[in-house]
Scaffold this motif. Structure first.
Motif, short mmCIF file in Angstrom:
data_model
loop_
_atom_site.label_atom_id
_atom_site.label_comp_id
_atom_site.label_asym_id
_atom_site.label_seq_id
_atom_site.Cartn_x
_atom_site.Cartn_y
_atom_site.Cartn_z
N ALA A 128 0.81 -1.33 -0.31
CA ALA A 128 -0.06 -0.05 -0.15
C ALA A 128 0.96 0.90 -0.28
O ALA A 128 0.54 2.00 -0.32
N VAL A 129 1.99 1.20 0.79
CA VAL A 129 2.70 2.15 0.55
C VAL A 129 3.49 2.71 -0.85
O VAL A 129 3.76 4.08 -0.77
N ILE A 130 4.31 1.81 -0.80
CA ILE A 130 4.88 1.58 -2.13
C ILE A 130 3.43 2.22 -3.33
O ILE A 130 3.90 2.95 -4.58
N PHE A 131 2.24 2.07 -3.28
CA PHE A 131 1.25 2.24 -4.20
C PHE A 131 1.10 3.62 -3.97
O PHE A 131 1.35 4.35 -5.22
N LEU A 132 1.11 4.04 -2.60
CA LEU A 132 0.92 5.89 -2.79
C LEU A 132 2.09 6.48 -3.40
O LEU A 132 1.59 7.66 -4.06
N ILE A 133 3.16 5.65 -3.08
CA ILE A 133 4.34 6.74 -3.32
C ILE A 133 4.37 6.55 -4.88
O ILE A 133 4.47 7.81 -5.17
N PHE A 134 4.30 5.58 -5.72
CA PHE A 134 4.05 5.84 -7.81
C PHE A 134 3.32 6.57 -7.99
O PHE A 134 3.17 7.52 -8.40
N ASP A 135 2.13 6.57 -6.41
CA ASP A 135 1.07 7.24 -7.48
C ASP A 135 1.24 8.22 -7.16
O ASP A 135 0.62 9.04 -7.63
N VAL A 136 1.75 8.81 -6.59
CA VAL A 136 2.56 10.60 -6.08
C VAL A 136 3.08 10.92 -7.16
O VAL A 136 3.42 12.09 -7.70
N GLU A 137 4.18 9.76 -7.48
CA GLU A 137 5.28 10.39 -9.02
C GLU A 137 4.58 10.43 -9.60
O GLU A 137 4.77 11.34 -10.17
N ILE A 138 3.79 10.08 -9.83
CA ILE A 138 3.00 10.21 -11.35
C ILE A 138 2.30 10.82 -10.89
O ILE A 138 2.39 11.89 -12.38
N VAL A 139 1.95 11.90 -9.95
CA VAL A 139 1.24 13.19 -10.23
C VAL A 139 2.30 14.29 -10.48
O VAL A 139 2.24 15.16 -11.11
N LEU A 140 3.15 13.53 -9.72
CA LEU A 140 4.61 14.67 -10.15
C LEU A 140 4.81 14.60 -11.55
O LEU A 140 5.11 15.88 -11.78
N ILE A 141 5.44 13.85 -12.48
CA ILE A 141 5.72 13.13 -13.09
C ILE A 141 5.02 14.23 -14.06
O ILE A 141 5.50 14.82 -15.07
N LEU A 142 3.07 13.97 -14.48
CA LEU A 142 3.01 14.39 -15.46
C LEU A 142 3.45 15.69 -15.87
O LEU A 142 2.75 16.37 -17.19
N PRO A 143 2.83 17.26 -15.13
CA PRO A 143 2.99 17.91 -15.77
C PRO A 143 4.91 19.09 -15.65
O PRO A 143 4.44 19.83 -16.41
N ILE A 144 5.44 17.63 -16.66
CA ILE A 144 6.94 17.76 -16.85
C ILE A 144 7.07 18.20 -17.57
O ILE A 144 7.90 19.41 -17.99
N MET A 145 5.63 17.66 -18.75
CA MET A 145 6.21 18.39 -20.30
C MET A 145 5.82 19.91 -20.40
O MET A 145 6.24 20.29 -21.14
N ILE A 146 4.99 19.89 -19.28
CA ILE A 146 4.16 21.43 -19.04
C ILE A 146 5.12 22.51 -18.44
O ILE A 146 5.12 23.80 -19.66
N ILE A 147 6.36 21.89 -17.73
CA ILE A 147 6.91 23.06 -17.10
C ILE A 147 8.14 23.45 -18.62
O ILE A 147 8.31 24.66 -18.16
N MET A 148 7.95 22.56 -19.56
CA MET A 148 9.78 22.69 -20.30
C MET A 148 8.85 23.54 -21.65
O MET A 148 9.82 24.09 -21.83
N LYS A 149 7.66 23.66 -21.88
CA LYS A 149 7.34 25.04 -22.39
C LYS A 149 7.47 26.66 -21.74
O LYS A 149 7.87 26.86 -22.65
#
Length: 117
Positions: free
Chosen positions: A61-82
């Motif tokens: 459960a903890v690993i799932f939550l960590i990876f879930d938060v990581e995905i939320v943080l990774i998704l905006p990387i492309m928008i930030i690049m702009k």
């Protein structure tokens, strides 16, 4: 005004008839009580809550939550690049990905990702 009251009354009657039909048609029984109870990691909900808990479920459960938060943080990387400079973007996103990979390797070496004990 009278039309509004009559319409509201008719809607209430139709809703009550529909609810009564659903209650009559539904196939509930005493056996369905187990299906409608909450599921908690395979524990019997009626037994004592002081039984031993597998640490493996907690770690997953903890690993799932960590990876879930990581995905939320990774998704905006492309928008930030702009909106940022390429070197800043590359360094910050590379650092973030390296931290994630180091965490994943640590979990791998600690055998937290093994399903069979």
């Amino acid at each position: 005004m009278i039309n509004l009251l009559i319409s509201g009354f008719m809607i209430m009657i139709i809703m009550l008839i529909m609810i009564m039909v659903i209650v009559i048609i539904s196939n509930k029984s005493f056996m369905d009580r187990e299906k409608s109870s909450p599921f908690e990691c395979g524990f019997d909900p009626i037994s004592s809550s002081r039984t031993s808990f597998s640490l493996h479920f907690y770690l997953i459960a903890v690993i799932f939550l960590i990876f879930d938060v990581e995905i939320v943080l990774i998704l905006p990387i492309m928008i930030i690049m702009k909106y940022s400079m390429i070197l800043e973007w590359f360094m910050s996103s590379s650092l973030f990905i390296i931290i994630l990979l180091v965490g994943l390797l640590h979990e791998w070496y600690q055998e937290m990702l093994e399903w069979v004990n």
